[in-house]
Write a protein that holds these residues in place. Structure first.
Motif, PDB file in Angstrom:
ATOM      1  N   PHE A 108       0.987  -1.543  -0.185  1.00 51.85           N
ATOM      2  CA  PHE A 108       0.116  -2.657  -0.591  1.00 51.85           C
ATOM      3  C   PHE A 108       0.800  -4.000  -0.359  1.00 51.85           C
ATOM      4  CE2 PHE A 108      -2.253   0.727  -2.592  1.00 51.85           C
ATOM      5  CZ  PHE A 108      -3.565   0.310  -2.416  1.00 51.85           C
ATOM      6  N   ASP A 109       2.110  -4.068  -0.645  1.00 53.19           N
ATOM      7  CA  ASP A 109       2.832  -5.324  -0.387  1.00 53.19           C
ATOM      8  C   ASP A 109       2.740  -5.695   1.100  1.00 53.19           C
ATOM      9  OD1 ASP A 109       3.574  -5.663  -2.999  1.00 53.19           O
ATOM     10  OD2 ASP A 109       5.564  -4.765  -2.777  1.00 53.19           O
ATOM     11  N   LEU A 110       2.922  -4.688   1.960  1.00 57.16           N
ATOM     12  CA  LEU A 110       2.869  -4.954   3.398  1.00 57.16           C
ATOM     13  C   LEU A 110       1.451  -5.316   3.831  1.00 57.16           C
ATOM     14  CD1 LEU A 110       5.310  -2.129   4.489  1.00 57.16           C
ATOM     15  CD2 LEU A 110       5.665  -4.588   4.829  1.00 57.16           C
ATOM     16  N   ALA A 111       0.459  -4.656   3.229  1.00 50.92           N
ATOM     17  CA  ALA A 111      -0.935  -4.962   3.576  1.00 50.92           C
ATOM     18  C   ALA A 111      -1.283  -6.405   3.231  1.00 50.92           C
ATOM     19  CB  ALA A 111      -1.882  -3.996   2.863  1.00 50.92           C
ATOM     20  N   MET A 112      -0.673  -6.916   2.144  1.00 52.94           N
ATOM     21  CA  MET A 112      -0.915  -8.310   1.744  1.00 52.94           C
ATOM     22  C   MET A 112      -0.497  -9.282   2.849  1.00 52.94           C
ATOM     23  SD  MET A 112      -2.103  -8.582  -1.394  1.00 52.94           S
ATOM     24  CE  MET A 112      -1.587 -10.132  -2.080  1.00 52.94           C
ATOM     25  N   LEU A 113       0.484  -8.871   3.670  1.00 55.63           N
ATOM     26  CA  LEU A 113       0.966  -9.743   4.738  1.00 55.63           C
ATOM     27  C   LEU A 113       0.202  -9.511   6.041  1.00 55.63           C
ATOM     28  CD1 LEU A 113       4.775  -9.056   4.139  1.00 55.63           C
ATOM     29  CD2 LEU A 113       3.458 -11.021   3.310  1.00 55.63           C
ATOM     30  N   ARG A 114      -0.722  -8.538   6.005  1.00 50.14           N
ATOM     31  CA  ARG A 114      -1.454  -8.192   7.221  1.00 50.14           C
ATOM     32  C   ARG A 114      -2.949  -8.375   6.983  1.00 50.14           C
ATOM     33  NH1 ARG A 114       1.064  -4.509  10.777  1.00 50.14           N
ATOM     34  NH2 ARG A 114      -0.932  -3.436  10.864  1.00 50.14           N
ATOM     35  N   LYS A 115      -3.761  -7.366   7.324  1.00 45.35           N
ATOM     36  CA  LYS A 115      -5.222  -7.530   7.198  1.00 45.35           C
ATOM     37  C   LYS A 115      -5.747  -7.068   5.844  1.00 45.35           C
ATOM     38  CE  LYS A 115      -5.688  -6.386  11.948  1.00 45.35           C
ATOM     39  NZ  LYS A 115      -6.035  -5.144  12.597  1.00 45.35           N
ATOM     40  N   LYS A 116      -4.860  -6.779   4.918  1.00 48.80           N
ATOM     41  CA  LYS A 116      -5.232  -6.440   3.527  1.00 48.80           C
ATOM     42  C   LYS A 116      -6.150  -5.221   3.441  1.00 48.80           C
ATOM     43  CE  LYS A 116      -4.662 -11.098   1.677  1.00 48.80           C
ATOM     44  NZ  LYS A 116      -4.141 -11.741   2.882  1.00 48.80           N
ATOM     45  N   HIS A 117      -5.753  -4.184   4.156  1.00 46.14           N
ATOM     46  CA  HIS A 117      -6.552  -2.950   4.153  1.00 46.14           C
ATOM     47  C   HIS A 117      -5.606  -1.752   4.178  1.00 46.14           C
ATOM     48  CE1 HIS A 117      -9.621  -0.221   6.477  1.00 46.14           C
ATOM     49  NE2 HIS A 117      -9.444   0.153   5.228  1.00 46.14           N
ATOM     50  N   VAL A 118      -5.675  -0.919   3.145  1.00 43.58           N
ATOM     51  CA  VAL A 118      -4.843   0.289   3.099  1.00 43.58           C
ATOM     52  C   VAL A 118      -5.745   1.515   3.195  1.00 43.58           C
ATOM     53  CG1 VAL A 118      -3.351   1.718   1.627  1.00 43.58           C
ATOM     54  CG2 VAL A 118      -2.992  -0.765   1.720  1.00 43.58           C
ATOM     55  N   THR A 119      -5.391   2.418   4.108  1.00 47.58           N
ATOM     56  CA  THR A 119      -6.063   3.716   4.157  1.00 47.58           C
ATOM     57  C   THR A 119      -5.057   4.754   3.679  1.00 47.58           C
ATOM     58  OG1 THR A 119      -7.308   2.980   6.093  1.00 47.58           O
ATOM     59  CG2 THR A 119      -7.314   5.349   5.626  1.00 47.58           C
ATOM     60  N   SER A 120      -5.332   5.342   2.526  1.00 51.24           N
ATOM     61  CA  SER A 120      -4.428   6.358   1.984  1.00 51.24           C
ATOM     62  C   SER A 120      -4.902   7.721   2.482  1.00 51.24           C
ATOM     63  CB  SER A 120      -4.435   6.304   0.456  1.00 51.24           C
ATOM     64  OG  SER A 120      -3.680   7.368  -0.050  1.00 51.24           O
ATOM     65  N   VAL A 121      -3.988   8.445   3.112  1.00 50.67           N
ATOM     66  CA  VAL A 121      -4.365   9.700   3.776  1.00 50.67           C
ATOM     67  C   VAL A 121      -3.801  10.883   3.010  1.00 50.67           C
ATOM     68  CG1 VAL A 121      -4.164  11.017   5.909  1.00 50.67           C
ATOM     69  CG2 VAL A 121      -4.520   8.545   6.000  1.00 50.67           C
TER      70      VAL A 121
END
Ligand code: NAD
Length: 353
Positions: free
Chosen positions: A173-186
């Motif tokens: 989530f921290d990394l997603a905040m610096l990107r497109k703010k989208h996490v897909t949990s698999v």
């Protein structure tokens, strides 16, 4: 500011590609006004030949003291016959364990100049920018009990503890905040209790990141979606085994194994290495692609030192060299200029700063 870096060149093409990456590392530090204390040690087969063990205890301790570790690759046919307890790969596991690098980050983003190098159509991959965040120190690769019993059954154990899921989810989530703010949990929450638990904890962590969109996807569907429509993904968060498989799949969107870097992060320390192995078939010929290892240095400046501008400088130099048509053999399609490992390093250096 001074950074302590340990370099393990390793075996096969490892020393050839890390030599170029080290030059880029030194030049980046010089341009960024950063002092480096670099120590280089043997690892893997090279260490077995010199000391009878894949990694000496004192070098492991030096890696632990360092701010970051750069690794080439280990292994090769020469050491396939050594006793399993001292195989070259044991050094990698020891490093990951000692450095507590629980988060493996593998970006998959094709360089525009190389869109034709992928086995997928350019229009499918042109806007791909995926970061796979794989849990690296838990799950079925480490669970106990494990074994083979009386030649009648083989068994492994898949366990995830709450704290292991929480910390890798927070990292994603921290990394997603610096990107497109989208996490897909698999996961495989339709079958596995571990996955049901994984999903529950990921949702709890997500509550602390209201600006990030969270999706859940079953692993079999994800394997298919990565090929069908890879640009739908931003950050893929997943466990150790699913991540092992999906990150290799995602990496092939970009063409050559010689192009892809990785970072394995703990809370503070990082281990940076290309995703490829020691490539014994081309070792010593001067034709290995050093870009994956050089891009791993770019990840070091970003993730270990939070020096994004210096990381971008390396990335831009790689992009320029490809735009200018320079190609090592693995990405050469008959157009542009074919260059050796050291020429590729040299040309990237020229485009920095
Ligand atoms: P590999 O990644 O070494 O090579 C696979 C193919 O890709 C080969 O044809 C090779 O020539 C090519 N290739 C790889 N890197 C390249 C580069 N930078 N430039 C151009 N071509 C490149 O995988 P493998 O052949 O399955 O394994 C060889 C050895 O490496 C084995 O001993 C294996 O255990 C070890 N290995 C080590 C690591 C590591 O150290 N992290 C990872 C994978 C494999």
């Amino acid at each position: 500011m001074k950074k302590r870096i340990v370099v393990f060149p390793g075996d096969g093409i490892g020393p050839e590609v890390t030599e170029q990456a080290r030059r880029v590392l030194e030049k980046t530090a010089e341009l960024g006004g950063l002092k480096l204390d670099i120590q280089e040690f043997p690892i893997g087969g090279a260490s077995i030949d010199a000391y009878g063990v894949p990694l000496k205890e004192e070098y492991l301790k030096a890696a632990k003291r360092a701010d970051a570790v750069l690794l080439g690759a280990v292994g090769g046919p020469k050491w396939d016959v050594v006793e399993p307890s001292i195989r070259p790969e044991k050094a990698l596991l020891a490093l990951r364990r000692k450095l507590k690098t629980y988060a493996n980050l593998r970006p998959a983003k094709p360089y525009p100049a190389l869109l034709q190098a992928s086995t997928l159509k350019p229009e499918v991959i042109s806007s791909v920018d995926i970061l796979v965040v794989r849990e690296l120190t838990g799950g079925i690769y480490f669970g106990k009990p494990r074994g083979i019993k009386d030649d009648k059954k083989g068994y492994n154990t898949l366990v995830y503890w709450r704290h292991e899921i929480e910390r890798i989810a927070r990292r994603a989530f921290d990394l997603a905040m610096l990107r497109k703010k989208h996490v897909t949990s698999v996961d495989k929450a339709n079958i596995l209790e571990t996955s049901m638990f994984w999903r529950k904890i990921v949702k709890e962590v997500a509550a602390g990141y209201p600006g990030v969109k969270l999706d859940h996807m079953y692993v079999d569907n994800c394997a298919m979606q990565i090929i069908r429509n890879p640009s739908q993904f931003d950050v893929i968060l997943t466990d150790n085994m699913f991540g092992d498989i999906l990150s290799d799949e995602a990496s092939m969107l970009t063409g050559s194994l010689g192009m892809l870097p990785s970072a394995s992060m703990g809370d503070k320390k990082g281990l940076f290495e290309p995703i490829h192995g020691s490539a014994p078939d081309i070792a010593g010929k001067g034709i290995a692609n050093p870009i994956a290892t050089i891009a791993s240095v770019a990840m070091m400046f970003d993730y270990a030192f939070s020096m994004v501008e210096l990381s971008d400088m390396i990335e831009n130099a790689i992009r320029k060299v490809l735009d200018d048509g320079l190609r090592t053999k693995d990405i050469y399609d008959g157009t542009g200029r074919l260059v050796s490992t050291s020429e590729m390093g040299e040309e990237i250096l020229k485009r920095m700063g």
